[in-house]
Scaffold this active site. Structure first.
Site, PDB file in Angstrom:
ATOM      1  N   GLY A 180     -22.429  11.912 -55.915  1.00  0.00           N
ATOM      2  CA  GLY A 180     -22.176  11.642 -54.502  1.00  0.00           C
ATOM      3  C   GLY A 180     -20.756  11.189 -54.281  1.00  0.00           C
ATOM      4  O   GLY A 180     -20.065  10.767 -55.200  1.00  0.00           O
ATOM      5  N   SER A 184     -20.900   0.930 -59.258  1.00  0.00           N
ATOM      6  CA  SER A 184     -21.263   2.150 -59.959  1.00  0.00           C
ATOM      7  C   SER A 184     -22.129   3.044 -59.095  1.00  0.00           C
ATOM      8  O   SER A 184     -22.914   2.592 -58.267  1.00  0.00           O
ATOM      9  CB  SER A 184     -21.984   1.811 -61.268  1.00  0.00           C
ATOM     10  OG  SER A 184     -23.376   1.748 -61.065  1.00  0.00           O
ATOM     11  N   LYS A 185     -21.945   4.340 -59.311  1.00  0.00           N
ATOM     12  CA  LYS A 185     -22.744   5.318 -58.574  1.00  0.00           C
ATOM     13  C   LYS A 185     -24.205   5.228 -58.995  1.00  0.00           C
ATOM     14  O   LYS A 185     -25.097   5.372 -58.190  1.00  0.00           O
ATOM     15  CB  LYS A 185     -22.243   6.729 -58.884  1.00  0.00           C
ATOM     16  CG  LYS A 185     -20.891   7.060 -58.290  1.00  0.00           C
ATOM     17  CD  LYS A 185     -20.582   8.521 -58.569  1.00  0.00           C
ATOM     18  CE  LYS A 185     -19.230   8.916 -57.995  1.00  0.00           C
ATOM     19  NZ  LYS A 185     -18.934  10.335 -58.221  1.00  0.00           N
ATOM     20  N   ARG A 186     -24.393   4.979 -60.285  1.00  0.00           N
ATOM     21  CA  ARG A 186     -25.753   4.938 -60.834  1.00  0.00           C
ATOM     22  C   ARG A 186     -26.605   3.888 -60.125  1.00  0.00           C
ATOM     23  O   ARG A 186     -27.739   4.119 -59.785  1.00  0.00           O
ATOM     24  CB  ARG A 186     -25.718   4.603 -62.327  1.00  0.00           C
ATOM     25  CG  ARG A 186     -24.850   5.500 -63.161  1.00  0.00           C
ATOM     26  CD  ARG A 186     -25.432   6.877 -63.383  1.00  0.00           C
ATOM     27  NE  ARG A 186     -24.389   7.819 -63.719  1.00  0.00           N
ATOM     28  CZ  ARG A 186     -23.614   8.411 -62.811  1.00  0.00           C
ATOM     29  NH1 ARG A 186     -23.761   8.158 -61.550  1.00  0.00           N
ATOM     30  NH2 ARG A 186     -22.685   9.269 -63.176  1.00  0.00           N
ATOM     31  N   GLY A 221     -26.392   2.700 -57.333  1.00  0.00           N
ATOM     32  CA  GLY A 221     -26.311   2.797 -55.894  1.00  0.00           C
ATOM     33  C   GLY A 221     -27.465   2.167 -55.136  1.00  0.00           C
ATOM     34  O   GLY A 221     -27.256   1.404 -54.204  1.00  0.00           O
TER      35      GLY A 221
END
Length: 498
Positions: free
Chosen positions: A5, A252-254, A256
């Site tokens: 994303g 972090s994107k993880r 999210g």
RNA sequence: GGCCCGUUCGUCUAAGGGUUAGGACACCACCCUUUCACGGUGGUGAUACGAGUUCGAAUCUCGUACGGGCUACCA
């Protein structure tokens, strides 16, 4: 990079780039770095493009709508990168390396010491590996002729200091001895970011490049490549933006979903686990607010102004004033920005979104005039666009439940008589508007020797169901005569029950 | 471990040698008020630490601590 994303840091990088380009009359290009096919995610290009479009940061050139410097997808530029990589070898600035992943792993094990926990392929190690610097020329030729898998690595000079002036942090310098011989062209023929960014920046005549601070350590590689390939003239000016941090360190994107606030511009479904992560758009943010809050996360114009339109940002933005330290994202402040923008917004600008939000909850509004009145009455109390539902549902639907706890203890016969009279009065009222209703209501209260304050709350709960919302007479005015009377009767039954 | 970047209220930040260290979010109190908000007024709250330079340091220098990034045939 279409691998996930588009998160806060990514949008802010694009935003600063956009503001700078627009301020100085430049164009701004969206390039897709799909050089790692194993991480490439189909559909991500459109996703990123749509996010930028929503945020009002549409690129002037992009893989999706063209431009004069295309192609913009790095996988479509393979031949170009190969040509420059070969050029570097010819000039002695790069070399072929035939080491297998296993050999590299072994090297990292063998040369690992306490002082150096992760050995790099550098000017010392490269002389102990299998590459065109250590192998005899005929052997190299034989390996190449046999199509042996190989990469091209940059040959970093020894004992040099590479320095450059970053637009945000000023002079930054690195010792070439501690930078490794980065892979430029991978075994599959695709470039790494290091080669691609330099070649693309040159060919696309990039003048200023904005990227995250995580790229700072590899800046010397890019400077060196540029110097070897194109001389030092026309090298882009770099701006390494500070990182945006989450509650406990890096954003972090993880994680999210775990933060309790969005990290992506728009809804993003990770193809790996099919998990949907909510975006700022769907959470109920206005694009104007989103841009505004991101711009102020690491930048300000030196005054106390905090609310900026995009046009104002373009006019006032300056890279020199970008803060160099990382910024922790504060969701409360982000919501404040959105609230400010909703309050500031014209009713007409909100109409479409509010109508859509209501229809998602099965409230179909056909009367635009009514919708406008409602938006005007409730917008000051909405922090997120999604709040419009709770704040305005009672205009369109008769309340099903009442906050009885607020009413029952003080509900008595006098009040019942009072409301009976109110109903009789309302039935005879032909000019149905808030002022007249208020006057009549208060007159009846006076006649019955009831303090208006004692019956206003019950009246509110009758109309709304709870203790919130705009002025009660405004609500009654909008809801209409018959509906107001109905709601009084229906609520009285509930108040009297039990 | 090495290299690089950074460090002002809880958070985002202002103050490019001299200010009672300013603003905003959040929080608290009061005012406004028929509810919830909006709005208004006020309050709590910060220069990481230690040296040095200087008449004078948040600001310049050095050191320490802490935080972050990078150290992949990922970006």
């Amino acid at each position: 990079s279409p691998t996930g994303g588009l998160h806060l840091g990514g949008v802010r990088t694009v935003l600063y780039n956009y503001l700078f380009a627009k301020k100085h009359g430049g164009d701004f290009i969206l390039r897709i770095e799909d050089t790692d096919q194993t991480r490439y995610v189909a559909g991500a290009e459109e996703y990123i493009f749509n996010c930028l479009k929503w945020a009002g940061l549409e690129p002037d050139e992009s893989p999706l709508h063209g431009g004069e410097y295309g192609p913009y997808r790095q996988s479509e530029r393979k031949a170009i990168y190969r040509q420059y990589a070969e050029q570097l070898i010819k000039d002695g600035h790069a070399y072929y390396a035939f080491d297998t992943p296993e050999e590299l792993e072994k090297m990292r094990q063998d040369f690992r010491t306490e002082q150096n926990t992760s050995p790099q392929y550098d000017h010392v190690i490269r002389m102990k590996m299998r590459n065109s610097l250590t192998l005899p020329a005929d052997e190299v030729k034989r390996l190449l002729d046999q199509n042996t898998r190989h990469v091209i690595r940059i040959k970093l000079p020894e004992n040099e200091t590479v320095s450059f002036t970053d637009m945000i942090r000023g002079e930054v310098s690195f010792d070439t001895n501690v930078v490794d011989d980065k892979v430029l062209l991978k075994a599959d023929g695709m470039p790494t970011y290091h080669l691609a960014v330099v070649v693309d920046d040159f060919l696309m005549k990039i003048t200023h490049a904005f990227r995250g601070e995580e790229w700072l350590p590899s800046a010397p590689v890019h400077i060196l490549l540029w110097k070897c390939l194109f001389g030092l003239k026309n090298m882009p000016q770099w701006a390494h933006l500070p990182l945006i941090l989450g509650p406990n360190g890096k954003l972090s994107k993880r994680d999210g979903a775990k933060y309790g606030f969005p990290v992506f511009a728009m809804n993003w479904t990770d193809p790996k686990n099919e998990e949907l992560v909510e975006g700022f758009k769907e959470k109920g943010f206005l694009p104007e607010a989103f841009i505004n809050l991101l711009a102020l996360l690491g930048w300000n114009d030196g005054t106390e102004q905090e609310i900026f339109t995009k046009e104002e940002l373009i006019e006032k933005f300056s890279v020199e004033r970008v803060h160099s330290g990382g910024a922790k994202f504060d969701y409360e402040k982000a919501k404040w920005f959105n609230h400010e923008w909703i309050k500031k917004a014209e009713v007409s600008g909100l109409r479409f979104e509010v109508k859509r939000l209501l229809s998602e909850k099965n409230i179909i509004v056909s009367d635009e005039n009514l919708l406008d009145k409602v938006i005007g009455l409730v917008k000051d109390r909405c922090t997120l666009l999604t709040d419009f539902y709770d704040q305005s549902v009672f205009f369109f639907k008769t309340p099903e439940q009442y906050d009885l706890g607020a009413i029952k203890p003080k509900w008595n016969e006098a009040k019942q008589l009072f409301f009976a009279e109110v109903v009789r009065n309302f039935e005879l009222t032909n000019d149905w508007n808030a002022h007249i209703l208020e006057n009549n209501f208060k007159e009846i209260a006076a006649v019955n020797q009831i303090k208006p304050g004692d019956v206003l709350l019950p009246f509110r709960v009758m109309l709304v169901g709870g203790k919130f919302g705009p002025g009660v007479f405004d609500i009654a005015g909008v809801v209409g005569k018959q509906e107001t009377i109905n709601r009084i009767s229906k609520a009285e039954a509930a108040f009297n029950a039990g």
